[in-house]
Design an enzyme around this catalytic site. Structure first.
Site, mmCIF file in Angstrom:
data_model
loop_
_atom_site.group_PDB
_atom_site.id
_atom_site.type_symbol
_atom_site.label_atom_id
_atom_site.label_comp_id
_atom_site.label_asym_id
_atom_site.label_seq_id
_atom_site.Cartn_x
_atom_site.Cartn_y
_atom_site.Cartn_z
ATOM 1 N N ASP A 51 11.060 30.115 77.117
ATOM 2 C CA ASP A 51 10.088 31.145 76.749
ATOM 3 C C ASP A 51 9.111 30.600 75.716
ATOM 4 O OD1 ASP A 51 9.242 34.101 76.492
ATOM 5 O OD2 ASP A 51 9.604 33.491 74.422
ATOM 6 N N TYR A 56 2.126 31.110 69.966
ATOM 7 C CA TYR A 56 3.013 30.287 69.136
ATOM 8 C C TYR A 56 2.327 28.977 68.744
ATOM 9 C CZ TYR A 56 6.607 33.502 70.923
ATOM 10 O OH TYR A 56 7.325 34.620 71.269
ATOM 11 N N GLN A 163 10.659 42.017 77.540
ATOM 12 C CA GLN A 163 11.230 41.132 76.508
ATOM 13 C C GLN A 163 11.157 41.869 75.172
ATOM 14 O OE1 GLN A 163 9.622 37.241 74.375
ATOM 15 N NE2 GLN A 163 10.294 36.724 76.438
ATOM 16 N N TYR A 191 14.979 39.041 72.630
ATOM 17 C CA TYR A 191 14.475 37.992 71.738
ATOM 18 C C TYR A 191 15.087 38.135 70.343
ATOM 19 C CZ TYR A 191 10.518 40.879 69.705
ATOM 20 O OH TYR A 191 9.732 41.793 69.061
HETATM 21 P P1 NAP Z 1 16.430 33.608 66.928
HETATM 22 O O1 NAP Z 1 16.519 32.890 68.199
HETATM 23 O O2 NAP Z 1 17.254 34.830 66.741
HETATM 24 O O3 NAP Z 1 16.765 32.634 65.712
HETATM 25 C C1 NAP Z 1 16.178 31.366 65.543
HETATM 26 C C2 NAP Z 1 16.713 30.767 64.251
HETATM 27 O O4 NAP Z 1 18.126 30.629 64.358
HETATM 28 C C3 NAP Z 1 16.167 29.385 63.964
HETATM 29 O O5 NAP Z 1 15.993 29.296 62.565
HETATM 30 C C4 NAP Z 1 17.278 28.452 64.412
HETATM 31 O O6 NAP Z 1 17.336 27.280 63.651
HETATM 32 C C5 NAP Z 1 18.498 29.272 64.133
HETATM 33 N N1 NAP Z 1 19.593 28.926 65.037
HETATM 34 C C6 NAP Z 1 19.553 28.862 66.392
HETATM 35 N N2 NAP Z 1 20.758 28.537 66.890
HETATM 36 C C7 NAP Z 1 21.566 28.369 65.816
HETATM 37 C C8 NAP Z 1 22.944 28.007 65.678
HETATM 38 N N3 NAP Z 1 23.716 27.771 66.738
HETATM 39 N N4 NAP Z 1 23.455 27.936 64.422
HETATM 40 C C9 NAP Z 1 22.686 28.202 63.343
HETATM 41 N N5 NAP Z 1 21.393 28.541 63.410
HETATM 42 C C10 NAP Z 1 20.842 28.617 64.648
HETATM 43 O O7 NAP Z 1 14.919 34.036 66.574
HETATM 44 P P2 NAP Z 1 13.487 33.896 67.262
HETATM 45 O O8 NAP Z 1 13.057 32.498 67.329
HETATM 46 O O9 NAP Z 1 12.623 34.898 66.583
HETATM 47 O O10 NAP Z 1 13.709 34.482 68.733
HETATM 48 C C11 NAP Z 1 14.000 33.656 69.854
HETATM 49 C C12 NAP Z 1 12.798 33.506 70.762
HETATM 50 O O11 NAP Z 1 12.381 34.772 71.264
HETATM 51 C C13 NAP Z 1 11.535 33.005 70.066
HETATM 52 O O12 NAP Z 1 11.618 31.631 69.750
HETATM 53 C C14 NAP Z 1 10.491 33.389 71.063
HETATM 54 O O13 NAP Z 1 10.482 32.487 72.159
HETATM 55 C C15 NAP Z 1 10.974 34.771 71.470
HETATM 56 N N6 NAP Z 1 10.376 35.862 70.665
HETATM 57 C C16 NAP Z 1 9.540 36.742 71.311
HETATM 58 C C17 NAP Z 1 8.924 37.752 70.581
HETATM 59 C C18 NAP Z 1 8.003 38.700 71.291
HETATM 60 O O14 NAP Z 1 7.263 39.434 70.618
HETATM 61 N N7 NAP Z 1 8.025 38.750 72.602
HETATM 62 C C19 NAP Z 1 9.150 37.893 69.209
HETATM 63 C C20 NAP Z 1 10.033 37.004 68.583
HETATM 64 C C21 NAP Z 1 10.642 36.015 69.336
HETATM 65 P P3 NAP Z 1 16.782 25.869 64.208
HETATM 66 O O15 NAP Z 1 15.402 26.157 64.710
HETATM 67 O O16 NAP Z 1 16.825 24.999 62.996
HETATM 68 O O17 NAP Z 1 17.695 25.413 65.282
#
Ligand code: NAP
Length: 277
Positions: A51, A56, A163, A191
């Protein structure tokens, strides 16, 4: 290990239940090689749904993804998102072609409207349909749509997913949005499934994880994926985090675990407007 759990989209296409997010990737040149390695490791572990979004890193994440999947495009179910400010008919088409250029591919598998905006949905969907006809996108969907936003979709239109922000600490969608998506036979894509890391310090999550020799991140992901049809897209920028997340597919939470997590993170009993990060 290889992730094998799949979810059927309304189109019939099967996608992995666990994918990879990319928000905040492609922003820091010093982290580029580690981020590319993490995304490629994710493909090796079966997390072949990726995704991203034009938003971004102002296109930086799409460029990074393009580089990471170069030579492996056929393995990937690729998702990107158009900003609501680009969501008029011609704007959608132009934004998509910019995304394709950055991604280094001739098609995006699923193209989402990033959040509801002011352009009439029928116009945005007209743009999506024309991109489907051209083969530039496989299908379209929405993001950050609450129940009322879904109700405003033109009759007969079928987004492939919504999403949304959904995790243990954001259970509002359980009241009405998840049931509405189920009624529409539309899988939800969760997400921020580990609440951008903020869930990982929870004592309860740690205790449940310890009982399974698992990690809090794995418990948080297994909880999101406990019911079908649900897709989760954690973002992980290191190979170790990706490996750990992929192994969450092997974790089965027991009824006792779920009850423990319910007590620590209760679902609301009333409508909560959909949150957005
Ligand atoms: P998330 O996936 O809940 O959390 C990401 C954070 O968690 C990063 O700091 C990552 O660190 C850490 N992490 C991941 N796996 C880990 C593990 N096994 N142990 C410890 N820490 C871990 O948050 P998010 O990035 O906001 O959401 C995921 C994705 O959803 C986004 O990247 C994006 O593609 C999508 N999204 C969409 C929207 C929308 O409006 N549609 C909004 C927000 C997000 P590291 O990076 O250091 O590994």
């Amino acid at each position: 290990m290889t992730a094998t759990h799949t979810v059927a989209l309304p189109s019939g296409v099967l996608v992995p239940a666990l994918g990879q997010g990319t928000w905040h990737m492609g922003e820091d040149p010093a982290r580029r090689s580690e981020e590319m390695d993490a995304l490629r490791a994710g493909l090796d572990f079966g997390l072949t749904l990726i995704d991203t979004a034009e938003m971004y890193g102002d296109g930086g994440a799409e460029s990074l993804v393009g580089a990471a999947i170069s030579g492996r495009r056929d393995e990937v179910f690729l998702i990107s998102k158009v900003l609501p400010s680009h969501a008029d008919h011609d704007g959608v088409r132009a934004a998509c072609h910019e995304s394709l250029r950055r991604l280094g591919t001739d098609h995006i598998d699923l193209y989402l409207l990033h959040w509801p905006g002011s352009v009439p949905l029928a116009e945005t969907i007209g743009g999506f349909d024309s991109l489907v006809s051209d083969g530039a996108i496989g299908s379209w969907g929405v993001s950050n749509f609450d129940v009322g936003d879904l109700a405003a979709l033109p009759a007969g239109t079928t987004p492939q997913t919504d999403q949304i922000l959904y995790n243990l600490s954001r259970r509002g969608p359980e009241v009405d949005l998840l049931p509405e998506c189920r009624r529409r036979s539309m899988p939800v894509m969760a997400y921020s499934p580990i609440e951008q890391g903020r869930l990982l310090g929870s004592t309860v999550l740690r205790e449940v994880a310890a009982a399974h020799r698992a990690t809090p991140a794995q418990v948080a992901l297994a909880w999101v994926l406990r019911d079908d049809p649900m897709i989760a897209i954690p973002k992980a920028a290191t190979r170790d985090h990706v490996r750990e997340n992929a192994a969450a597919l092997d974790l089965r939470l027991t009824a006792d675990d779920l009850a423990t997590l319910d007590r620590a993170f209760p679902a609301p009993d009333h409508k909560v407007p959909l949150d957005m990060l």
